[in-house]
Design an enzyme around this catalytic site. Structure first.
Site, PDB file in Angstrom:
ATOM      1  N   ASP A   1      -7.893  -5.187  -0.530  1.00 45.32           N
ATOM      2  CA  ASP A   1      -8.317  -5.877  -1.756  1.00 45.32           C
ATOM      3  C   ASP A   1      -8.037  -7.364  -1.728  1.00 45.32           C
ATOM      4  O   ASP A   1      -8.636  -8.135  -2.482  1.00 45.32           O
ATOM      5  CB  ASP A   1      -7.620  -5.234  -2.963  1.00 45.32           C
ATOM      6  CG  ASP A   1      -8.108  -3.812  -3.159  1.00 45.32           C
ATOM      7  OD1 ASP A   1      -7.312  -2.885  -2.991  1.00 45.32           O
ATOM      8  OD2 ASP A   1      -9.309  -3.639  -3.406  1.00 45.32           O
TER       9      ASP A   1
ATOM     10  N   HIS B   1       0.862  -1.190   0.000  1.00 48.70           N
ATOM     11  CA  HIS B   1       0.000   0.000   0.000  1.00 48.70           C
ATOM     12  C   HIS B   1       0.893   1.233   0.000  1.00 48.70           C
ATOM     13  O   HIS B   1       1.956   1.250   0.585  1.00 48.70           O
ATOM     14  CB  HIS B   1      -0.911   0.024   1.236  1.00 48.70           C
ATOM     15  CG  HIS B   1      -2.053   0.965   1.074  1.00 48.70           C
ATOM     16  ND1 HIS B   1      -1.937   2.305   1.360  1.00 48.70           N
ATOM     17  CD2 HIS B   1      -3.304   0.771   0.618  1.00 48.70           C
ATOM     18  CE1 HIS B   1      -3.093   2.887   1.098  1.00 48.70           C
ATOM     19  NE2 HIS B   1      -3.943   1.993   0.652  1.00 48.70           N
TER      20      HIS B   1
HETATM   21  C1  SDX Z   1      -5.908   0.485  -3.123  1.00 48.46           C
HETATM   22  O1  SDX Z   1      -4.246   4.967  -1.997  1.00 48.46           O
HETATM   23  C2  SDX Z   1      -5.190   4.317  -1.479  1.00 48.46           C
HETATM   24  O2  SDX Z   1      -5.682   4.627  -0.384  1.00 48.46           O
HETATM   25  C3  SDX Z   1      -5.723   3.177  -2.291  1.00 48.46           C
HETATM   26  C4  SDX Z   1      -6.747   2.275  -1.618  1.00 48.46           C
HETATM   27  C5  SDX Z   1      -8.025   3.017  -1.365  1.00 48.46           C
HETATM   28  O3  SDX Z   1      -8.775   2.595  -0.490  1.00 48.46           O
HETATM   29  O4  SDX Z   1      -8.322   3.973  -2.131  1.00 48.46           O
HETATM   30  O5  SDX Z   1      -6.249   1.781  -0.405  1.00 48.46           O
HETATM   31  C6  SDX Z   1      -7.107   1.095  -2.510  1.00 48.46           C
HETATM   32  O6  SDX Z   1      -5.533   0.888  -4.186  1.00 48.46           O
HETATM   33  C7  SDX Z   1      -5.135  -0.560  -2.346  1.00 48.46           C
HETATM   34  C8  SDX Z   1      -3.855  -1.032  -3.101  1.00 48.46           C
HETATM   35  C9  SDX Z   1      -4.319  -2.092  -4.101  1.00 48.46           C
HETATM   36  N1  SDX Z   1      -3.214  -2.372  -5.065  1.00 48.46           N
HETATM   37  C10 SDX Z   1      -2.673  -3.585  -5.079  1.00 48.46           C
HETATM   38  O7  SDX Z   1      -2.892  -4.490  -4.271  1.00 48.46           O
HETATM   39  C11 SDX Z   1      -1.718  -3.794  -6.235  1.00 48.46           C
HETATM   40  C12 SDX Z   1      -0.422  -4.391  -5.714  1.00 48.46           C
HETATM   41  N2  SDX Z   1       0.263  -3.384  -4.904  1.00 48.46           N
HETATM   42  C13 SDX Z   1       1.275  -2.590  -5.565  1.00 48.46           C
HETATM   43  O8  SDX Z   1       0.968  -2.233  -6.878  1.00 48.46           O
HETATM   44  C14 SDX Z   1       1.773  -1.469  -4.664  1.00 48.46           C
HETATM   45  O9  SDX Z   1       1.917  -1.961  -3.408  1.00 48.46           O
HETATM   46  C15 SDX Z   1       0.986  -0.175  -4.569  1.00 48.46           C
HETATM   47  C16 SDX Z   1       0.665   0.395  -5.914  1.00 48.46           C
HETATM   48  C17 SDX Z   1      -0.266  -0.399  -3.815  1.00 48.46           C
HETATM   49  C18 SDX Z   1       1.878   0.813  -3.856  1.00 48.46           C
HETATM   50  O10 SDX Z   1       2.949   1.059  -4.711  1.00 48.46           O
HETATM   51  P1  SDX Z   1       4.233   1.824  -4.205  1.00 48.46           P
HETATM   52  O11 SDX Z   1       3.843   3.019  -3.387  1.00 48.46           O
HETATM   53  O12 SDX Z   1       5.155   2.035  -5.346  1.00 48.46           O
HETATM   54  O13 SDX Z   1       4.850   0.760  -3.216  1.00 48.46           O
HETATM   55  P2  SDX Z   1       6.055   1.057  -2.356  1.00 48.46           P
HETATM   56  O14 SDX Z   1       6.771   2.300  -2.794  1.00 48.46           O
HETATM   57  O15 SDX Z   1       5.584   1.015  -0.941  1.00 48.46           O
HETATM   58  O16 SDX Z   1       6.985  -0.181  -2.716  1.00 48.46           O
HETATM   59  C19 SDX Z   1       8.068  -0.427  -1.906  1.00 48.46           C
HETATM   60  C20 SDX Z   1       8.796  -1.582  -2.547  1.00 48.46           C
HETATM   61  C21 SDX Z   1       9.126  -1.377  -4.020  1.00 48.46           C
HETATM   62  O17 SDX Z   1      10.324  -2.064  -4.237  1.00 48.46           O
HETATM   63  P3  SDX Z   1      11.688  -1.199  -4.382  1.00 48.46           P
HETATM   64  O18 SDX Z   1      11.510  -0.351  -5.626  1.00 48.46           O
HETATM   65  O19 SDX Z   1      11.805  -0.358  -3.117  1.00 48.46           O
HETATM   66  O20 SDX Z   1      12.756  -2.254  -4.517  1.00 48.46           O
HETATM   67  O21 SDX Z   1       7.967  -2.759  -2.520  1.00 48.46           O
HETATM   68  C22 SDX Z   1       7.765  -3.223  -3.829  1.00 48.46           C
HETATM   69  C23 SDX Z   1       8.028  -2.072  -4.770  1.00 48.46           C
HETATM   70  O22 SDX Z   1       8.493  -2.586  -6.025  1.00 48.46           O
HETATM   71  N3  SDX Z   1       6.350  -3.624  -3.900  1.00 48.46           N
HETATM   72  C24 SDX Z   1       5.945  -4.855  -4.185  1.00 48.46           C
HETATM   73  C25 SDX Z   1       4.533  -4.796  -4.097  1.00 48.46           C
HETATM   74  N4  SDX Z   1       4.161  -3.563  -3.766  1.00 48.46           N
HETATM   75  C26 SDX Z   1       5.287  -2.822  -3.654  1.00 48.46           C
HETATM   76  N5  SDX Z   1       6.611  -6.005  -4.523  1.00 48.46           N
HETATM   77  C27 SDX Z   1       5.845  -7.082  -4.755  1.00 48.46           C
HETATM   78  N6  SDX Z   1       4.482  -7.111  -4.683  1.00 48.46           N
HETATM   79  C28 SDX Z   1       3.801  -5.980  -4.349  1.00 48.46           C
HETATM   80  N7  SDX Z   1       2.473  -6.019  -4.273  1.00 48.46           N
END
Ligand code: SDX
Length: 434
Positions: free
Chosen positions: A369, A311
């Site tokens: 989700d 998240h």
């Molecule tokens: C919702 O904003 C909101 O409030 C949204 C929401 C709402 O109620 O409106 O909460 C609803 O959108 C929930 C999120 C649903 N999305 C997913 O489940 C999709 C999978 N999650 C990812 O796409 C991701 O976690 C995000 C988009 C949710 C967040 O992306 P960020 O901000 O880029 O994540 P981060 O910066 O915290 O990541 C840190 C690290 C990164 O690696 P590095 O570049 O530091 O090496 O963690 C990795 C990311 O690549 N990472 C993941 C991951 N999510 C982040 N690696 C593997 N699997 C994942 N799901």
């Protein structure tokens, strides 16, 4: 209003030897903000913040998230208390008007919503204009945008009464629109809302009833559905809410702005994650393939991410996921689907991911989700209906934020700037000379 009880504080920036003072503002709770509204005028410099991860776009009194504590408040009330003790329409009242309603206020509000659940009969033509295999989100974006062509008497955003009517109409009609998008998709007749059952039961009945027989909603499913609505109601300035605010800042009508929010929510990184999560679980197929997918999620060269994990704000657990997990167990027990292979994979994936140091280090936990998709799958919804249900639930949050923005004197049309790295000025070259 910002907390002005403390002495005025400033941040001092030194740019090329010139000192610039920028006021610091404090809220009720959460990080202070540095007011940079005068930065460009004083320094000829913009700030740079792709994805707005460090930028407060507005002041708000509606929802507060503490990503480290895993806390979510709606008008100060913790989400776990609201999910346990309240219900969706009462939470709608709270988000819209700022306080929990008295019994009389709640009865009046629920009556007003109930009296607006039907759609203009001619709107059925919009559904019938789509191919049967159209994604329900495509139908929702189209039909909600088209509402401005049917409800002219609630499109003037300068009129408080029209804003109120548009708010009630959108909250009331979203379940009908979502249910009819589903019915059209599966080739079954539309089922009209009823005034003698509650909001969540009405939605389930409009989705699963057929004219050939009576349909009685199981109270456990209705309660789980209502809880899903409540847990998705609002969430600060997430991508779709920010889209609604930006669209509204140009003065667009409320139906067009909500349609823009629905379009943004559709993305798999946002509201489309619950559908993407179930599709991922089905692709994994059996628990023995989980390590392969976890390895892919950890592989920097592989764009694959575990859907339903991580998240932008929660760097601990998503408090909604905790409550949603309880509902998932209740629904699975009721429906006796705890042996469903997809759900088995989900439980094993959760266990292995939470035990893996990578996810602990990156603070990647199951989000709302992950579990909502499991419940909706168990209820019999196709994955294509997961995001429309999210959109239905989030409508009250979009509307509440929309109203707040329209009444905020500091708000103006949104117009971010940029860091330009393109070509400098150059003269046109005739095609024969290129
Ligand atoms: C919702 O904003 C909101 O409030 C949204 C929401 C709402 O109620 O409106 O909460 C609803 O959108 C929930 C999120 C649903 N999305 C997913 O489940 C999709 C999978 N999650 C990812 O796409 C991701 O976690 C995000 C988009 C949710 C967040 O992306 P960020 O901000 O880029 O994540 P981060 O910066 O915290 O990541 C840190 C690290 C990164 O690696 P590095 O570049 O530091 O090496 O963690 C990795 C990311 O690549 N990472 C993941 C991951 N999510 C982040 N690696 C593997 N699997 C994942 N799901």
């Amino acid at each position: 209003m910002p907390d002005t009880s403390r002495p005025a504080r400033h941040a001092t920036l030194t740019i090329d030897g010139k000192e610039i003072q920028l006021p610091l503002m404090s809220g009720t709770v959460g990080p202070d903000v540095m007011d940079i509204r005068k930065l460009y005028a004083q320094s000829d410099i913009f700030t740079y913040d792709p994805g707005f991860t460090s930028t407060a776009a507005c002041e708000s009194t509606i929802t507060y998230i503490d990503g480290d504590k895993g806390e979510l408040l709606h008008r100060g009330y913790p989400i776990d208390q609201l999910a346990e003790k309240s219900h969706y329409l009462e939470v709608c009242y709270l988000l819209l008007y700022g306080e929990l309603p008295t019994a009389a206020q709640l009865e009046d509000f629920e009556h007003r919503v109930t009296m607006h659940t039907m759609l203009h009969e001619q709107m059925q033509n919009f559904f019938r204009g789509f191919r049967r295999d159209a994604h329900p989100m495509a139908i929702m974006v189209g039909v909600v945008g088209a509402m401005s062509a049917f409800y002219h008497d609630s499109t003037d955003i300068a009129d408080p009464w029209q804003r109120e009517v548009a708010s009630i109409r959108l909250i009331a009609k979203m379940p009908t629109i979502a249910a009819w998008a589903y019915k059209y998709h599966i080739g079954q007749p539309f089922v009209y809302p009823r005034n003698d059952i509650d909001y969540a039961s009405n939605f389930l009945r409009m989705c699963f009833a057929v004219p050939a027989e009576d349909y009685v909603v199981d109270p456990i499913l209705s309660r789980a559905m209502d809880r899903i609505f409540t847990l998705h109601a609002d969430h600060e300035q997430n991508a779709s809410t920010s889209t609604v605010r930006l669209a509204s800042s140009s003065g667009a009508n409320p139906f067009a702005c909500i349609a823009a929010g629905i379009a943004c929510l559709w993305g798999p990184a946002h509201g489309g994650a619950n559908q993407a999560c179930l599709e991922m679980l089905k692709e994994i197929g059996t628990p023995d393939r989980i390590p392969e997918f976890i390895a892919r999620a950890k592989d920097k060269d592989d764009p694959f991410r575990l859907m339903g994990f991580g998240h932008r704000v929660y760097k601990n657990f998503d408090p909604r996921a905790t409550v949603m997990k309880e509902s998932a167990d209740e629904v699975l027990d009721l429906l006796g689907v705890e042996n469903n292979p997809v759900l088995q994979v989900a439980k094993e994936l959760e266990k292995q991911a939470l035990a893996d140091p990578y996810f602990a280090e990156k603070k990647l936990f199951p989000n709302v989700d992950f579990y909502s998709g499991i419940i909706l799958e168990a209820m019999g919804f196709p994955t294509s209906m997961f995001t429309p249900i999210f959109a239905l639930s989030r409508t009250v949050g979009w509307i509440s934020q929309w109203k707040e923005m329209l009444m905020d004197p500091s708000q103006k049309i949104g117009r971010p700037r940029q860091l330009y790295t393109g070509a400098c000025t150059r003269d046109y070259i005739e095609v024969e000379n290129r």
